[in-house]
Write a protein that holds these residues in place. Structure first.
Motif, PDB file in Angstrom:
ATOM      1  N   SER A 273       1.009  -1.066   0.104  1.00  0.00           N
ATOM      2  CA  SER A 273       0.008   0.023  -0.065  1.00  0.00           C
ATOM      3  C   SER A 273       1.033   1.205  -0.075  1.00  0.00           C
ATOM      4  CB  SER A 273      -0.971   0.212   1.405  1.00  0.00           C
ATOM      5  OG  SER A 273      -1.869  -1.079   1.153  1.00  0.00           O
ATOM      6  N   LEU A 274       0.493   1.984  -0.930  1.00  0.00           N
ATOM      7  CA  LEU A 274       1.312   3.381  -0.803  1.00  0.00           C
ATOM      8  C   LEU A 274       0.247   4.542  -0.699  1.00  0.00           C
ATOM      9  CD1 LEU A 274       3.118   2.727  -4.208  1.00  0.00           C
ATOM     10  CD2 LEU A 274       3.899   2.224  -2.035  1.00  0.00           C
ATOM     11  N   PHE A 275       0.900   5.739  -0.213  1.00  0.00           N
ATOM     12  CA  PHE A 275      -0.034   6.833   0.085  1.00  0.00           C
ATOM     13  C   PHE A 275       0.673   8.224  -0.463  1.00  0.00           C
ATOM     14  CE2 PHE A 275      -2.678   4.533   2.982  1.00  0.00           C
ATOM     15  CZ  PHE A 275      -2.085   3.574   3.427  1.00  0.00           C
ATOM     16  N   TYR A 276      -0.096   9.045  -1.202  1.00  0.00           N
ATOM     17  CA  TYR A 276       0.597  10.045  -1.572  1.00  0.00           C
ATOM     18  C   TYR A 276      -0.447  11.614  -1.347  1.00  0.00           C
ATOM     19  CZ  TYR A 276       3.121   6.942  -4.448  1.00  0.00           C
ATOM     20  OH  TYR A 276       4.110   5.974  -5.026  1.00  0.00           O
ATOM     21  N   THR A 277       0.356  12.627  -0.918  1.00  0.00           N
ATOM     22  CA  THR A 277      -0.367  13.740  -0.824  1.00  0.00           C
ATOM     23  C   THR A 277      -0.974  14.143  -2.249  1.00  0.00           C
ATOM     24  OG1 THR A 277      -0.343  15.895  -0.042  1.00  0.00           O
ATOM     25  CG2 THR A 277       1.613  15.522  -1.100  1.00  0.00           C
ATOM     26  N   ASP A 278      -2.087  14.814  -2.543  1.00  0.00           N
ATOM     27  CA  ASP A 278      -2.644  15.150  -3.792  1.00  0.00           C
ATOM     28  C   ASP A 278      -1.573  15.686  -4.753  1.00  0.00           C
ATOM     29  OD1 ASP A 278      -6.064  15.597  -2.848  1.00  0.00           O
ATOM     30  OD2 ASP A 278      -4.983  13.602  -3.089  1.00  0.00           O
ATOM     31  N   SER A 279      -0.977  16.763  -4.443  1.00  0.00           N
ATOM     32  CA  SER A 279      -0.041  17.475  -5.239  1.00  0.00           C
ATOM     33  C   SER A 279       1.155  16.877  -5.943  1.00  0.00           C
ATOM     34  CB  SER A 279       0.416  18.689  -4.342  1.00  0.00           C
ATOM     35  OG  SER A 279       1.420  18.370  -3.396  1.00  0.00           O
ATOM     36  N   VAL A 280       1.477  15.413  -5.434  1.00  0.00           N
ATOM     37  CA  VAL A 280       2.632  14.861  -6.010  1.00  0.00           C
ATOM     38  C   VAL A 280       1.886  13.498  -6.725  1.00  0.00           C
ATOM     39  CG1 VAL A 280       4.062  15.708  -4.360  1.00  0.00           C
ATOM     40  CG2 VAL A 280       3.068  13.329  -3.778  1.00  0.00           C
ATOM     41  N   LYS A 281       0.687  13.279  -6.479  1.00  0.00           N
ATOM     42  CA  LYS A 281       0.052  12.063  -7.095  1.00  0.00           C
ATOM     43  C   LYS A 281       0.423  12.016  -8.827  1.00  0.00           C
ATOM     44  CE  LYS A 281      -3.397  10.931  -3.987  1.00  0.00           C
ATOM     45  NZ  LYS A 281      -4.806  10.920  -3.839  1.00  0.00           N
ATOM     46  N   GLY A 282       1.100  11.009  -9.259  1.00  0.00           N
ATOM     47  CA  GLY A 282       1.353  10.880 -10.627  1.00  0.00           C
ATOM     48  C   GLY A 282       2.722  11.514 -11.123  1.00  0.00           C
ATOM     49  N   ARG A 283       3.184  12.151  -9.959  1.00  0.00           N
ATOM     50  CA  ARG A 283       4.803  12.577 -10.408  1.00  0.00           C
ATOM     51  C   ARG A 283       5.650  11.770  -9.523  1.00  0.00           C
ATOM     52  NH1 ARG A 283       5.969  17.789  -9.096  1.00  0.00           N
ATOM     53  NH2 ARG A 283       4.255  18.061  -7.445  1.00  0.00           N
ATOM     54  N   PHE A 284       5.299  11.640  -8.121  1.00  0.00           N
ATOM     55  CA  PHE A 284       6.448  10.680  -7.396  1.00  0.00           C
ATOM     56  C   PHE A 284       5.825   9.596  -6.963  1.00  0.00           C
ATOM     57  CE2 PHE A 284       7.524  15.031  -4.675  1.00  0.00           C
ATOM     58  CZ  PHE A 284       7.692  15.588  -5.984  1.00  0.00           C
ATOM     59  N   THR A 285       6.915   8.676  -6.693  1.00  0.00           N
ATOM     60  CA  THR A 285       6.757   7.337  -6.666  1.00  0.00           C
ATOM     61  C   THR A 285       7.637   6.696  -5.386  1.00  0.00           C
ATOM     62  OG1 THR A 285       6.125   6.760  -8.782  1.00  0.00           O
ATOM     63  CG2 THR A 285       6.863   4.869  -7.519  1.00  0.00           C
ATOM     64  N   ILE A 286       6.965   6.023  -4.337  1.00  0.00           N
ATOM     65  CA  ILE A 286       7.595   5.802  -3.238  1.00  0.00           C
ATOM     66  C   ILE A 286       7.932   4.097  -3.508  1.00  0.00           C
ATOM     67  CG2 ILE A 286       5.714   5.563  -1.758  1.00  0.00           C
ATOM     68  CD1 ILE A 286       7.195   6.307   0.589  1.00  0.00           C
ATOM     69  N   SER A 287       9.149   3.604  -3.094  1.00  0.00           N
ATOM     70  CA  SER A 287       9.199   2.147  -3.269  1.00  0.00           C
ATOM     71  C   SER A 287      10.359   1.851  -2.044  1.00  0.00           C
ATOM     72  CB  SER A 287       9.634   1.866  -4.471  1.00  0.00           C
ATOM     73  OG  SER A 287      10.959   2.616  -4.827  1.00  0.00           O
ATOM     74  N   ARG A 288      10.400   0.470  -1.873  1.00  0.00           N
ATOM     75  CA  ARG A 288      11.324   0.187  -0.919  1.00  0.00           C
ATOM     76  C   ARG A 288      11.983  -1.103  -1.550  1.00  0.00           C
ATOM     77  NH1 ARG A 288       8.172  -0.388   4.231  1.00  0.00           N
ATOM     78  NH2 ARG A 288      10.094  -1.301   4.910  1.00  0.00           N
ATOM     79  N   ASP A 289      13.332  -0.952  -1.030  1.00  0.00           N
ATOM     80  CA  ASP A 289      14.281  -2.286  -1.307  1.00  0.00           C
ATOM     81  C   ASP A 289      14.567  -2.814   0.022  1.00  0.00           C
ATOM     82  OD1 ASP A 289      16.297  -4.014  -2.108  1.00  0.00           O
ATOM     83  OD2 ASP A 289      17.067  -2.741  -3.789  1.00  0.00           O
ATOM     84  N   ASN A 290      14.078  -3.951   0.348  1.00  0.00           N
ATOM     85  CA  ASN A 290      14.149  -4.440   1.777  1.00  0.00           C
ATOM     86  C   ASN A 290      15.439  -5.054   1.762  1.00  0.00           C
ATOM     87  OD1 ASN A 290      11.790  -3.804   2.666  1.00  0.00           O
ATOM     88  ND2 ASN A 290      10.925  -5.780   2.120  1.00  0.00           N
ATOM     89  N   ALA A 291      15.973  -5.798   0.599  1.00  0.00           N
ATOM     90  CA  ALA A 291      17.392  -6.315   0.798  1.00  0.00           C
ATOM     91  C   ALA A 291      18.585  -5.179   0.909  1.00  0.00           C
ATOM     92  CB  ALA A 291      17.718  -7.019  -0.671  1.00  0.00           C
ATOM     93  N   LYS A 292      18.205  -3.918   0.611  1.00  0.00           N
ATOM     94  CA  LYS A 292      18.890  -2.682   0.875  1.00  0.00           C
ATOM     95  C   LYS A 292      18.716  -1.910   2.013  1.00  0.00           C
ATOM     96  CE  LYS A 292      20.428  -2.280  -4.054  1.00  0.00           C
ATOM     97  NZ  LYS A 292      20.613  -1.536  -5.212  1.00  0.00           N
ATOM     98  N   ASN A 293      17.492  -2.396   2.677  1.00  0.00           N
ATOM     99  CA  ASN A 293      17.141  -1.745   3.751  1.00  0.00           C
ATOM    100  C   ASN A 293      17.160   0.108   3.671  1.00  0.00           C
ATOM    101  OD1 ASN A 293      16.479  -1.923   6.603  1.00  0.00           O
ATOM    102  ND2 ASN A 293      18.130  -1.477   7.471  1.00  0.00           N
ATOM    103  N   THR A 294      16.521   0.238   2.231  1.00  0.00           N
ATOM    104  CA  THR A 294      16.335   1.547   1.849  1.00  0.00           C
ATOM    105  C   THR A 294      15.010   1.887   1.361  1.00  0.00           C
ATOM    106  OG1 THR A 294      18.694   1.626   1.310  1.00  0.00           O
ATOM    107  CG2 THR A 294      17.351   3.292   0.238  1.00  0.00           C
TER     108      THR A 294
END
Length: 127
Positions: free
Chosen positions: A58-79
């Motif tokens: 599940s990902l959450f964004y504020t309206d002003s960045v939707k479609g422009r910003f993407t959050i992701s995680r790489d658990n192997a890199k702890n990042t």
């Protein structure tokens, strides 16, 4: 004690892209929800994006960045990453990552959910 360090900020022209990284030491981000917040000069800190713990389904964004910003995680890199595209001058701010319990009664949008905070990285978008 989990310590968070952000990197990847800088100066970019409007329309450009940056990728911010949030790396952790002293603990694992796998079991934590992670959020990005930003604070522009003279303004309050505001929520930008968040990803749930473990697989980050599940990902959450504020309206002003939707479609422009993407959050992701790489658990192997702890990042956790924040890919920012089509940047605008109004995106200029110090970006801070934060981590908190995977389960909480507090909303992902709320600063009170997050117990650990980084120092931030400056993002400046020129027009």
């Amino acid at each position: 004690q989990v310590q968070l360090v952000e990197s990847g900020g800088g100066l970019v022209q409007a329309g450009g892209s940056l990728r911010l990284s949030c790396s952790a030491s002293g603990g694992t981000l796998v079991t934590m929800a992670v959020g990005w917040f930003r604070q522009a000069p003279g303004k309050e800190r505001e929520f930008v994006a968040a990803v749930t713990s473990w697989s980050g389904n599940s990902l959450f964004y504020t309206d002003s960045v939707k479609g422009r910003f993407t959050i992701s995680r790489d658990n192997a890199k702890n990042t956790v990453y924040l890919q920012m595209n089509s940047l605008k001058p109004e995106d200029t701010a110090v970006y801070v990552c934060a981590a908190g319990l995977g389960y909480s009664r507090n909303s992902y949008y709320s600063q009170s959910r997050y117990a650990y905070w980084g120092q931030g990285t400056q993002v400046t978008v020129s027009s």
